[in-house]
Design an enzyme around this catalytic site. Structure first.
Site, PDB file in Angstrom:
ATOM      1  N   GLN A 247     -54.080   0.263  -3.164  1.00  9.67           N
ATOM      2  CA  GLN A 247     -54.233  -0.799  -4.049  1.00  9.67           C
ATOM      3  C   GLN A 247     -54.122  -0.474  -5.660  1.00  9.67           C
ATOM      4  OE1 GLN A 247     -58.053  -3.062  -3.166  1.00  9.67           O
ATOM      5  NE2 GLN A 247     -58.839  -2.670  -5.157  1.00  9.67           N
ATOM      6  N   GLY A 248     -53.432  -1.190  -6.221  1.00  4.32           N
ATOM      7  CA  GLY A 248     -53.509  -1.181  -7.722  1.00  4.32           C
ATOM      8  C   GLY A 248     -54.060  -2.257  -8.562  1.00  4.32           C
ATOM      9  N   VAL A 249     -53.587  -2.094  -9.773  1.00  8.94           N
ATOM     10  CA  VAL A 249     -54.177  -3.346 -10.868  1.00  8.94           C
ATOM     11  C   VAL A 249     -53.886  -4.524 -10.601  1.00  8.94           C
ATOM     12  CG1 VAL A 249     -54.587  -3.660 -13.012  1.00  8.94           C
ATOM     13  CG2 VAL A 249     -54.563  -1.418 -12.640  1.00  8.94           C
ATOM     14  N   ASN A 252     -52.384  -5.614  -3.784  1.00  6.70           N
ATOM     15  CA  ASN A 252     -52.843  -4.602  -2.450  1.00  6.70           C
ATOM     16  C   ASN A 252     -51.540  -4.294  -1.912  1.00  6.70           C
ATOM     17  OD1 ASN A 252     -55.497  -4.411  -2.474  1.00  6.70           O
ATOM     18  ND2 ASN A 252     -55.741  -6.213  -1.470  1.00  6.70           N
ATOM     19  N   VAL A 253     -51.214  -3.357  -1.291  1.00  6.51           N
ATOM     20  CA  VAL A 253     -49.942  -2.962  -0.550  1.00  6.51           C
ATOM     21  C   VAL A 253     -49.847  -2.694   0.802  1.00  6.51           C
ATOM     22  CG1 VAL A 253     -47.772  -1.763  -0.531  1.00  6.51           C
ATOM     23  CG2 VAL A 253     -48.632  -2.427  -2.720  1.00  6.51           C
ATOM     24  N   LYS A 269     -46.245  -6.593  -0.956  1.00 11.63           N
ATOM     25  CA  LYS A 269     -46.937  -6.461  -2.162  1.00 11.63           C
ATOM     26  C   LYS A 269     -47.793  -7.897  -2.217  1.00 11.63           C
ATOM     27  CE  LYS A 269     -46.998  -5.072  -7.084  1.00 11.63           C
ATOM     28  NZ  LYS A 269     -46.150  -4.461  -7.965  1.00 11.63           N
ATOM     29  N   ASP A 367     -43.617   2.076 -17.003  1.00 14.20           N
ATOM     30  CA  ASP A 367     -44.786   2.630 -16.387  1.00 14.20           C
ATOM     31  C   ASP A 367     -44.242   3.622 -15.168  1.00 14.20           C
ATOM     32  OD1 ASP A 367     -47.381   3.012 -15.653  1.00 14.20           O
ATOM     33  OD2 ASP A 367     -47.594   1.265 -14.187  1.00 14.20           O
TER      34      ASP A 367
END
Length: 562
Positions: A247-249, A252-253, A269, A367
């Protein structure tokens, strides 16, 4: 003599009568003092002490009936008040009766206070409406606690009193849209919460397709992330979710299987259900399509986007399946010592190839870090992913918080217009981390990051500082560094001017720590890697190596020749 005796007897009788009077007055005062501790019995017109005692006994009998059958209580209390009014009772007299009756109710409630024996002990005075409401709320709370303890679903009945004093019993039935899993979902329909489900016969069981049409909000958590459920089938029964990968900003993946292609594995994603995140997802799709079109043969190590779709308000991007990210690889295989020489050079070359492709089509990734680099199951292929922060070279504008802080280039912090060189800086930090297993710069803020840069590279040239939009936050008019520190005694932040900058880190020594018993060949590799990183970490972005130049460096070329 007889007269004297007669006078003396009169005097004694008079004195005795006086003493008796004084004693009687003292006794009366003692009696009055002891009796003043309790309120005097009210004197009512037309009522004797015997009648009051009989009435008190009748009230006790009524309260006993209330304990057995609470539904008769309001009717009896109305009768008591009507009798009191007809007999000409004053307000003070009615208050005395209510005080005595309330005292007896409290005594009874202490004896029978368990949730199993909850009764409707309403106050006798209809004017005290707030206390009645609070008392009934407490009774409902006790009933709900009993339901939660036994984990059973019961029927709640509510008693409503009308103006005539009669009690109406109505059953409030609410049909639950889905079958409840446990009694923890039971709430009080008359409390601050929403509602309470009733009898089992009112519960309707529905399949997932019907529930999804009615409860779309339940698919998301409070932050707009999709609630992952293993086994869910999405995109018209095409993909089945197998597990959560991360889970990122932005999203969810999940790992899923493609039912239409022989159950092959893919990654989905799922973007957060948010307008800003949705727009970011659309921008990422645009850049990924452009990158994939420029790399039609899949040679330049950028992740492949297969398709995209909408599910429950979430934009979903379908990618080729990879095994794990580079951060996990470093934790598993290179913690505190880095990866082996072969993996280091192979990964570095593949990452630089991806950067060269991005520069060719005019995209800044913005990034790059181990978390956004994926590795296949055989650990021999690396791919750059997560283009959510990507931008075109002409669309950038100064912002001090672009790129994750540990991988952020100095021109971003100072507010200087940036180019593809910010990705080269982030790549250098990532290569150092692959070589040593440690993060290169660990500043807790932008100001501390600048201090970390100068500890390794020395003072930032004044010509670079003058270009910065945010230079006044970190340097004074003499271009001396203003270091933000926390005072040891007050705990407040203070600014200290640093006039002398000294280099206190040696990149070569730090790289050598990862090579125990280094051979002559290893020494040469370390020297080459140090030279490459020094040139990739130039403070002046115009002097920093490009991705193409990095691929021509001996550290990369010699490994290819071997």
């Amino acid at each position: 003599m007889a007269e004297k005796h007669e006078k003396h007897s009169k005097y004694n009788s008079t004195r005795d009568s006086r003493n008796k009077g004084r004693k009687r007055s003292r006794d009366d005062s003692k009696y009055n003092l002891s009796e003043s501790k309790t309120p005097p019995l009210p004197i009512r017109h037309g009522h004797s002490i015997e009648e009051l005692m009989k009435r008190r006994e009748s009230i006790k009998e009524e309260l006993k009936d209330i304990a057995k059958n609470g539904s008769k209580h309001n009717e009896n209390s109305k009768k008591c008040k009507i009798e009191a009014k007809s007999s000409g009772q004053s307000k003070h007299e009615r208050f005395t009766d209510i005080f005595q009756n309330t005292k007896s109710i409290k005594q009874m409630s202490f004896k029978d206070s368990s949730p199993d024996n909850v009764q409707d002990y309403s106050q006798l005075d209809s004017e005290d409406e707030e206390s009645i409401i609070e008392q009934r709320r407490q009774q409902r709370k006790q009933l709900l606690e009993q339901l939660n303890a036994t984990e059973t679903k019961t029927e709640l009945s509510v008693k409503h009193s009308d103006d005539s004093g009669q009690v109406n019993k109505e059953e409030e039935k609410i049909n639950s849209p889905v079958e409840l899993k446990s009694s923890k979902n039971i709430t009080d329909m008359f409390s601050e919460e929403d509602f309470a489900p009733k009898k089992d016969s009112d519960i309707v069981t529905q399949d997932n397709s019907e529930v999804s049409l009615q409860l779309n909000d339940n698919w998301d958590d409070s932050e707009g992330y999709y609630n992952i459920k293993v086994g869910d089938i999405v995109d018209n029964n095409r993909y089945t979710i197998k597990s959560l990968l991360g889970q990122g900003v932005y999203a969810n993946v999940v790992k899923a299987q493609d039912n239409s292609r022989g159950n092959s594995e893919i990654a989905i994603k799922i973007i957060r259900n948010n307008d800003l995140m949705y727009k970011t997802g659309l921008k990422e799709i645009k850049f990924l399509k452009e990158v994939n079109d420029a790399d039609s043969e899949n040679k330049y190590h950028c992740v492949r986007l297969l398709t995209h779709f909408m599910h429950k308000g979430h934009l979903c991007l379908v990618f080729e399946a990879m095994h794990m990210d580079l951060r996990c690889v470093l934790k598993k295989y290179g913690k505190n010592h880095g990866l082996n020489a072969k993996a280091l050079t192979n990964y570095s070359r593949q990452l630089l190839l991806a950067l060269r492709l991005l520069k060719k089509i005019g995209i800044i990734h913005a990034d790059i870090k181990p978390d956004n680099i994926l590795v296949n199951e055989n650990k021999n292929i690396l791919k750059l992913c997560d283009f959510g922060s990507a931008m075109k070279i002409n669309d950038n504008e100064p912002t001090p918080y672009l790129v994750s802080r540990f991988y952020r280039a100095p021109e971003i912090i100072l507010g200087i217009p940036y180019k593809h060189s910010v990705d080269v800086w982030s790549t250098a930090c990532t290569i150092y981390e692959m070589a040593t297993g440690r993060i290169l710069f660990t500043g807790s803020s932008n100001n501390r990051m600048l201090k970390c840069f100068m500890d390794l590279k020395g003072r930032i040239p004044s010509r670079i500082i003058r270009k910065g939009k945010f230079k006044d936050q970190h340097f004074n008019y003499n271009n001396n560094f203003l270091m933000h520190k926390t005072d040891e005694f007050t705990g407040r932040e203070k600014v200290v001017e640093v006039t002398n900058i000294t280099v206190c880190r040696d990149l070569g020594k730090e790289l050598k720590k990862s090579y125990k018993n280094a051979t002559m060949c290893d020494e040469k590799r370390i020297t080459q890697l140090k030279d490459l990183l020094d040139k990739m970490l130039a403070l002046d972005e115009n002097q920093r190596l490009s991705a193409t130049d990095c691929l021509k460096h001996p550290f990369i070329q010699e490994s290819i020749q071997k």
